[in-house]
Scaffold this motif. Structure first.
Motif, PDB file in Angstrom:
ATOM      1  N   MET A   1       1.119  -1.059  -0.084  1.00 53.25           N
ATOM      2  CA  MET A   1      -0.008   0.323  -0.381  1.00 53.25           C
ATOM      3  C   MET A   1       1.054   1.094  -0.353  1.00 53.25           C
ATOM      4  N   LYS A   2       0.776   2.194  -1.194  1.00 55.91           N
ATOM      5  CA  LYS A   2       1.297   3.231  -1.184  1.00 55.91           C
ATOM      6  C   LYS A   2       0.030   4.620  -0.589  1.00 55.91           C
ATOM      7  N   LEU A   3       0.857   5.279   0.647  1.00 59.99           N
ATOM      8  CA  LEU A   3      -0.449   6.407   0.997  1.00 59.99           C
ATOM      9  C   LEU A   3       0.397   7.593   0.040  1.00 59.99           C
ATOM     10  N   THR A   4       0.337   8.348  -0.641  1.00 58.18           N
ATOM     11  CA  THR A   4       0.451   9.651  -1.321  1.00 58.18           C
ATOM     12  C   THR A   4       0.027  10.945  -0.266  1.00 58.18           C
ATOM     13  N   VAL A   5       0.333  12.312  -0.011  1.00 58.61           N
ATOM     14  CA  VAL A   5      -0.589  13.015  -0.161  1.00 58.61           C
ATOM     15  C   VAL A   5      -0.427  14.052  -0.291  1.00 58.61           C
ATOM     16  N   LEU A   6      -1.992  14.464  -0.972  1.00 58.79           N
ATOM     17  CA  LEU A   6      -1.760  16.008  -2.600  1.00 58.79           C
ATOM     18  C   LEU A   6      -2.445  16.473  -1.538  1.00 58.79           C
ATOM     19  N   GLY A   7      -2.794  16.580  -0.543  1.00 60.15           N
ATOM     20  CA  GLY A   7      -3.135  18.070   0.948  1.00 60.15           C
ATOM     21  C   GLY A   7      -3.389  17.241   1.526  1.00 60.15           C
ATOM     22  N   CYS A   8      -2.549  18.307   2.945  1.00 63.88           N
ATOM     23  CA  CYS A   8      -2.254  17.980   4.006  1.00 63.88           C
ATOM     24  C   CYS A   8      -2.398  19.548   4.839  1.00 63.88           C
ATOM     25  N   SER A   9      -3.269  20.481   4.520  1.00 65.62           N
ATOM     26  CA  SER A   9      -2.643  22.069   5.136  1.00 65.62           C
ATOM     27  C   SER A   9      -4.421  21.966   5.996  1.00 65.62           C
ATOM     28  N   GLY A  10      -4.410  22.864   6.949  1.00 66.68           N
ATOM     29  CA  GLY A  10      -5.247  23.944   7.451  1.00 66.68           C
ATOM     30  C   GLY A  10      -6.615  24.918   6.606  1.00 66.68           C
ATOM     31  N   GLY A  11      -5.575  25.279   5.687  1.00 63.63           N
ATOM     32  CA  GLY A  11      -6.021  26.053   4.597  1.00 63.63           C
ATOM     33  C   GLY A  11      -5.336  25.688   3.229  1.00 63.63           C
ATOM     34  N   ILE A  12      -5.804  27.078   2.787  1.00 63.24           N
ATOM     35  CA  ILE A  12      -4.919  27.320   0.769  1.00 63.24           C
ATOM     36  C   ILE A  12      -4.393  28.674   0.858  1.00 63.24           C
ATOM     37  N   GLY A  13      -3.608  28.482   0.279  1.00 61.25           N
ATOM     38  CA  GLY A  13      -2.915  29.803  -0.128  1.00 61.25           C
ATOM     39  C   GLY A  13      -1.348  29.661  -0.355  1.00 61.25           C
ATOM     40  N   SER A  14      -0.835  29.987  -1.171  1.00 63.14           N
ATOM     41  CA  SER A  14       0.943  29.983  -2.026  1.00 63.14           C
ATOM     42  C   SER A  14       0.827  28.015  -1.920  1.00 63.14           C
ATOM     43  N   GLY A  15       0.479  27.584  -2.642  1.00 63.97           N
ATOM     44  CA  GLY A  15       0.152  26.232  -2.587  1.00 63.97           C
ATOM     45  C   GLY A  15      -0.259  24.881  -2.463  1.00 63.97           C
ATOM     46  N   ARG A  16      -0.624  25.477  -0.747  1.00 66.13           N
ATOM     47  CA  ARG A  16      -1.163  24.754  -0.090  1.00 66.13           C
ATOM     48  C   ARG A  16      -2.086  24.019  -0.078  1.00 66.13           C
ATOM     49  N   HIS A  17      -3.059  23.203  -0.368  1.00 66.54           N
ATOM     50  CA  HIS A  17      -4.230  22.056  -0.574  1.00 66.54           C
ATOM     51  C   HIS A  17      -4.330  21.294   0.749  1.00 66.54           C
ATOM     52  N   THR A  18      -6.026  21.584   1.065  1.00 67.63           N
ATOM     53  CA  THR A  18      -6.830  20.868   2.354  1.00 67.63           C
ATOM     54  C   THR A  18      -6.559  19.402   1.509  1.00 67.63           C
ATOM     55  N   THR A  19      -7.046  18.589   2.938  1.00 68.02           N
ATOM     56  CA  THR A  19      -6.974  16.479   3.063  1.00 68.02           C
ATOM     57  C   THR A  19      -7.615  16.026   2.238  1.00 68.02           C
ATOM     58  N   CYS A  20      -6.267  16.025   1.493  1.00 69.78           N
ATOM     59  CA  CYS A  20      -6.822  14.722   0.253  1.00 69.78           C
ATOM     60  C   CYS A  20      -5.744  13.742   0.421  1.00 69.78           C
ATOM     61  N   LEU A  21      -6.078  12.495   1.153  1.00 70.86           N
ATOM     62  CA  LEU A  21      -4.560  11.563   0.795  1.00 70.86           C
ATOM     63  C   LEU A  21      -5.048  10.531  -0.054  1.00 70.86           C
ATOM     64  N   MET A  22      -4.240   9.863  -1.245  1.00 71.86           N
ATOM     65  CA  MET A  22      -4.616   9.069  -2.009  1.00 71.86           C
ATOM     66  C   MET A  22      -3.741   7.656  -1.592  1.00 71.86           C
ATOM     67  N   VAL A  23      -4.634   6.729  -1.684  1.00 71.46           N
ATOM     68  CA  VAL A  23      -4.196   4.916  -1.368  1.00 71.46           C
ATOM     69  C   VAL A  23      -3.918   4.692  -3.015  1.00 71.46           C
ATOM     70  N   ASP A  24      -2.597   4.321  -3.453  1.00 72.58           N
ATOM     71  CA  ASP A  24      -2.207   3.643  -4.581  1.00 72.58           C
ATOM     72  C   ASP A  24      -2.965   3.957  -5.104  1.00 72.58           C
ATOM     73  N   ASP A  25      -3.780   4.081  -6.190  1.00 73.14           N
ATOM     74  CA  ASP A  25      -3.826   4.599  -7.789  1.00 73.14           C
ATOM     75  C   ASP A  25      -5.281   5.032  -7.387  1.00 73.14           C
ATOM     76  N   ASP A  26      -6.418   4.398  -6.432  1.00 72.28           N
ATOM     77  CA  ASP A  26      -7.882   4.122  -6.802  1.00 72.28           C
ATOM     78  C   ASP A  26      -8.551   4.828  -5.560  1.00 72.28           C
ATOM     79  N   VAL A  27      -8.249   5.163  -4.243  1.00 75.27           N
ATOM     80  CA  VAL A  27      -8.595   5.327  -2.965  1.00 75.27           C
ATOM     81  C   VAL A  27      -8.212   6.589  -2.667  1.00 75.27           C
ATOM     82  N   LEU A  28      -8.946   7.624  -2.248  1.00 71.33           N
ATOM     83  CA  LEU A  28      -9.363   8.541  -1.274  1.00 71.33           C
ATOM     84  C   LEU A  28      -9.341   8.284   0.022  1.00 71.33           C
ATOM     85  N   ILE A  29      -8.665   9.495   0.432  1.00 70.76           N
ATOM     86  CA  ILE A  29      -9.026   8.976   2.091  1.00 70.76           C
ATOM     87  C   ILE A  29      -8.932  11.113   2.113  1.00 70.76           C
ATOM     88  N   ASP A  30     -10.356  11.689   2.358  1.00 69.95           N
ATOM     89  CA  ASP A  30     -11.105  12.797   2.161  1.00 69.95           C
ATOM     90  C   ASP A  30     -10.784  13.594   0.521  1.00 69.95           C
TER      91      ASP A  30
END
Length: 254
Positions: A1-30
């Motif tokens: 299992m590989k988890l890739t962090v697509l977003g992990c910030s508590g807000g946006i701005g200057s390249g920040r993205h809010t919560t989204c984790l991808m598991v392998d290439d077919d599942v999102l957590i949030d």
């Protein structure tokens, strides 16, 4: 299992993205703004989305994902969440007012979206991977997720403050290798954190003191502009732990 962090910030701005984790290439957590970092082909490969709760920073990418790739898919995207969370999506998001109800598009017999209720403690198996909601303590119905494969376990807290039942759930996972847990505010903003049921460094230190397991600790949901100060306070409060800030595009493998 590989988890890739697509977003992990508590807000946006200057390249920040809010919560989204991808598991392998077919599942999102949030499905926060982090989902917008995916290319079109990657979006089409998402088959399952596990939601921790219905706050906007964790779901706002979901309707856009469906709108972008729904007609390119042969099967619906399945959204797994607590029944209370799915009820919020039905009433306030996929309601034909804020956004179309993709459970009926292009037809109820062949929709682009499917809801799958998931109760606390209930395991959803996808091949060799296991996803199980665990209890947390937030201002709305919410859960974290225990992700497990043969190589070990990872837990993502989602949004939470101190929660004895969450600590109990962690202590029942002997092969826990990684804990992704939020800390949103500095100690000086503890009153704000209490009111919104988020962690601050001192509260997280008290939480981790109850752990019998010893995972690597990854901090998420840091409020924009306060990241360095929060991490400094965390390292002072947790001198015996490996504590690092989660980073966009970081990968964690089990």
């Amino acid at each position: 299992m590989k988890l890739t962090v697509l977003g992990c910030s508590g807000g946006i701005g200057s390249g920040r993205h809010t919560t989204c984790l991808m598991v392998d290439d077919d599942v999102l957590i949030d499905a926060g703004t982090g989902v917008t970092t995916l290319g079109f082909d990657a979006l089409r490969r998402i088959n399952h989305v596990f939601l921790t709760h219905a706050h906007l920073d964790h779901i706002l990418g979901l309707p856009l994902l469906l709108d972008s790739v729904g007609e390119q898919r042969d099967t619906p995207v399945t959204v797994h969440a607590l029944p209370e969370v799915l009820a919020v999506l039905e009433k306030h998001l996929f309601n034909w007012q804020l956004w179309p109800d993709f459970r009926e598009i292009p037809s109820p017999d062949a929709p682009w979206l499917r809801f799958e209720p998931l109760q606390l403690g209930q395991t959803c198996g996808l091949g060799a991977r296991r996803f199980r909601p665990v209890p947390v303590n937030h201002v709305v119905p919410a859960c974290g997720y225990h992700l497990a494969v043969a190589g070990g376990s990872l837990v993502f807290s989602g949004d939470t403050t101190q929660s004895p039942v969450f600590v109990d759930a962690l202590n029942d996972i002997p092969d826990l290798r990684h804990l992704i847990i939020e800390t949103s505010f500095e100690n000086a903003l503890a009153d704000v954190a209490r009111a919104s049921r988020h962690h601050w460094p001192e509260s997280l230190a008290a939480e981790l003191a109850g752990l019998r397991v010893r995972p690597d600790i990854w901090i998420t949901h840091l409020k924009p502009g306060n990241e360095a100060a929060i991490m400094q306070e965390l390292r002072a409060a947790l001198p015996d732990w490996r504590v690092d800030a989660l980073a966009q595009q970081q990968t964690i493998c089990l």
